[in-house]
Design a protein around this motif. Structure first.
Motif, PDB file in Angstrom:
ATOM      1  N   PHE A  67       5.899  -6.964   3.653  1.00 48.85           N
ATOM      2  CA  PHE A  67       4.952  -5.879   3.880  1.00 48.85           C
ATOM      3  C   PHE A  67       5.581  -4.615   3.299  1.00 48.85           C
ATOM      4  O   PHE A  67       6.556  -4.094   3.841  1.00 48.85           O
ATOM      5  N   LEU A  68       5.028  -4.139   2.197  1.00 49.59           N
ATOM      6  CA  LEU A  68       5.685  -3.111   1.388  1.00 49.59           C
ATOM      7  C   LEU A  68       4.878  -1.819   1.396  1.00 49.59           C
ATOM      8  O   LEU A  68       3.808  -1.726   0.789  1.00 49.59           O
ATOM      9  N   HIS A  69       5.410  -0.821   2.099  1.00 51.32           N
ATOM     10  CA  HIS A  69       4.793   0.508   2.143  1.00 51.32           C
ATOM     11  C   HIS A  69       5.508   1.391   1.121  1.00 51.32           C
ATOM     12  O   HIS A  69       6.713   1.644   1.245  1.00 51.32           O
ATOM     13  N   LEU A  70       4.756   1.853   0.156  1.00 52.61           N
ATOM     14  CA  LEU A  70       5.350   2.477  -1.027  1.00 52.61           C
ATOM     15  C   LEU A  70       5.228   3.989  -1.023  1.00 52.61           C
ATOM     16  O   LEU A  70       4.197   4.557  -0.656  1.00 52.61           O
ATOM     17  N   THR A  71       6.280   4.631  -1.455  1.00 56.62           N
ATOM     18  CA  THR A  71       6.289   6.070  -1.662  1.00 56.62           C
ATOM     19  C   THR A  71       6.049   6.370  -3.137  1.00 56.62           C
ATOM     20  O   THR A  71       6.057   5.473  -3.983  1.00 56.62           O
ATOM     21  N   SER A  90       0.858  -1.179   0.000  1.00 55.74           N
ATOM     22  CA  SER A  90       0.000   0.000   0.000  1.00 55.74           C
ATOM     23  C   SER A  90       0.898   1.233   0.000  1.00 55.74           C
ATOM     24  O   SER A  90       1.932   1.248   0.668  1.00 55.74           O
ATOM     25  N   HIS A  91       0.507   2.249  -0.734  1.00 57.29           N
ATOM     26  CA  HIS A  91       1.314   3.479  -0.708  1.00 57.29           C
ATOM     27  C   HIS A  91       0.911   4.332   0.484  1.00 57.29           C
ATOM     28  O   HIS A  91      -0.240   4.324   0.925  1.00 57.29           O
ATOM     29  N   TYR A  92       1.894   5.061   1.022  1.00 55.03           N
ATOM     30  CA  TYR A  92       1.641   5.886   2.203  1.00 55.03           C
ATOM     31  C   TYR A  92       1.859   7.370   1.944  1.00 55.03           C
ATOM     32  O   TYR A  92       1.646   8.202   2.827  1.00 55.03           O
ATOM     33  N   ASP A  93       2.269   7.728   0.719  1.00 58.46           N
ATOM     34  CA  ASP A  93       2.443   9.131   0.387  1.00 58.46           C
ATOM     35  C   ASP A  93       1.102   9.757   0.009  1.00 58.46           C
ATOM     36  O   ASP A  93       0.133   9.067  -0.282  1.00 58.46           O
ATOM     37  N   HIS A  94       1.071  11.075   0.006  1.00 59.01           N
ATOM     38  CA  HIS A  94      -0.093  11.803  -0.527  1.00 59.01           C
ATOM     39  C   HIS A  94       0.429  13.067  -1.206  1.00 59.01           C
ATOM     40  O   HIS A  94       1.575  13.091  -1.650  1.00 59.01           O
TER      41      HIS A  94
END
Length: 340
Positions: free
Chosen positions: A174-178, A124-128
């Protein structure tokens, strides 16, 4: 000393026994139920607060968000991939052609017990999109907030299972994407620089905007749009349906999975960089709403009951993928030059 050793020996046997529990004897709902609306709400009210300045790629708010995720992984006992010294996969500014500051994907990892070389990526991406010229903060509670907080809860559920002696057969990343908002750049970078070979990645489950209820489902917190589940692997689609029927009984809406859908959501979130490499994907999505990419996408508008159900469904689907005997078959592979 002898007495201490005598007392410790049974405890050691118990610990070893816990480590050797057969995964088939586990009840995955026991661990799915550790995913709660209250914990999701607590996470998201912090993560989507003004303090994080809209989490714009490469900016201080995004760095702070990455630190939040890392701190949570340290608390729940999720480790880093063996190939990494820490949780950060740094993406240099040169990769962004100097248009963005260096940024980071955040990676947590559980090594599989039987097939550790095979890995499921849950992302899931965590940037905005940050702050506008007028000083309005785009908190991105749903877009860039609901997904990564759901992912934290999923990781915690797997961590609790491991503590109880149920280590998954396959590895989980668990991949947190920018950089998603800038053109799926974090996932593009990862697929070009994977910590485990892409050919060993069995599937990608991607969550992006899973905390709201769209106008088409007003008053219904028991649905989710699924996109891509049948594009590359018939087995993945069937597995997803079976898991839902067995555990959750949610309404699985495939409206946006239509190849002729004009919104083209299949191509618009991070799972697509995996799909381009013939890795089966499921994209979990709540649909659009009036607050999309506006300062009004805030934490109090999230349906935490819906977010809980969707995260549970993703967890249970992941559980089945990593613990089944055979790797998912890709029966609809396409020629690709992705990642070249």
């Amino acid at each position: 000393m002898k007495k201490i050793l005598f007392l410790a020996f049974p405890a050691l046997l118990v610990a070893c026994g816990a480590q050797n529990k057969k995964i088939e004897n586990a009840d995955p709902m026991e661990f799915a139920n550790t995913i709660t609306a209250s914990e999701l709400k607590e996470h998201l009210y912090t993560f989507a607060s003004d303090e994080y300045e809209g989490r714009n790629t490469g900016e201080p708010g995004q760095k702070k968000a990455a630190e939040y995720i890392v701190n949570e992984y340290e608390k729940i006992g999720i480790k880093t991939p063996k190939a990494m010294n820490n949780y950060y996969q740094v993406i240099p500014t040169e990769y962004f052609k100097g248009k963005l500051k260096a940024s980071e994907n955040v990676l947590g990892f559980i090594e599989g017990s039987e097939k550790p070389e095979e890995v499921l990526v849950i992302s899931s991406h965590y940037d905005h999109v940050g702050v506008d010229d007028k000083g309005n903060i785009y908190n991105g509670a749903d877009d860039g907030g609901s997904g990564p907080m759901g992912l934290l809860e999923i990781a915690e559920a797997f961590a609790e299972a491991k503590k109880a002696g149920y280590t998954p057969k396959r590895s989980i990343l668990f991949l947190h994407l920018t950089g998603e908002e800038k053109g799926l750049l974090g996932s593009k970078y990862y697929t070009q620089n994977p910590v485990m070979p892409l050919e060993n990645t069995v599937a990608n489950l991607n969550m992006d905007m899973i905390g709201r209820i769209d106008p088409a489902h007003e008053g219904n917190d028991n649905y989710i749009y699924l996109i891509g589940s049948d594009r590359l692997s018939t087995e993945l689609h069937d597995l997803s349906e079976e898991v839902n029927n067995k555990y959750m009984n949610m309404e699985l809406d495939y409206k946006y999975n239509d190849e002729n859908d004009p919104n083209r959501f299949y191509y618009r979130s991070d799972h697509y960089n995996f799909a381009k490499n013939n890795i089966p994907v499921i994209f979990y999505f709540n649909g659009t709403h009036a607050d999309y990419h506006k300062p009004t996408d805030t934490a109090e508008k999230i349906s935490y009951s819906a977010l809980e159900k969707r995260a549970k469904l993703a967890f249970l689907t992941a559980w089945e993928i990593v613990n089944r005997d055979a790797r998912l078959v890709v029966d609809k592979a396409e020629e690709t030059t992705a990642g070249k």
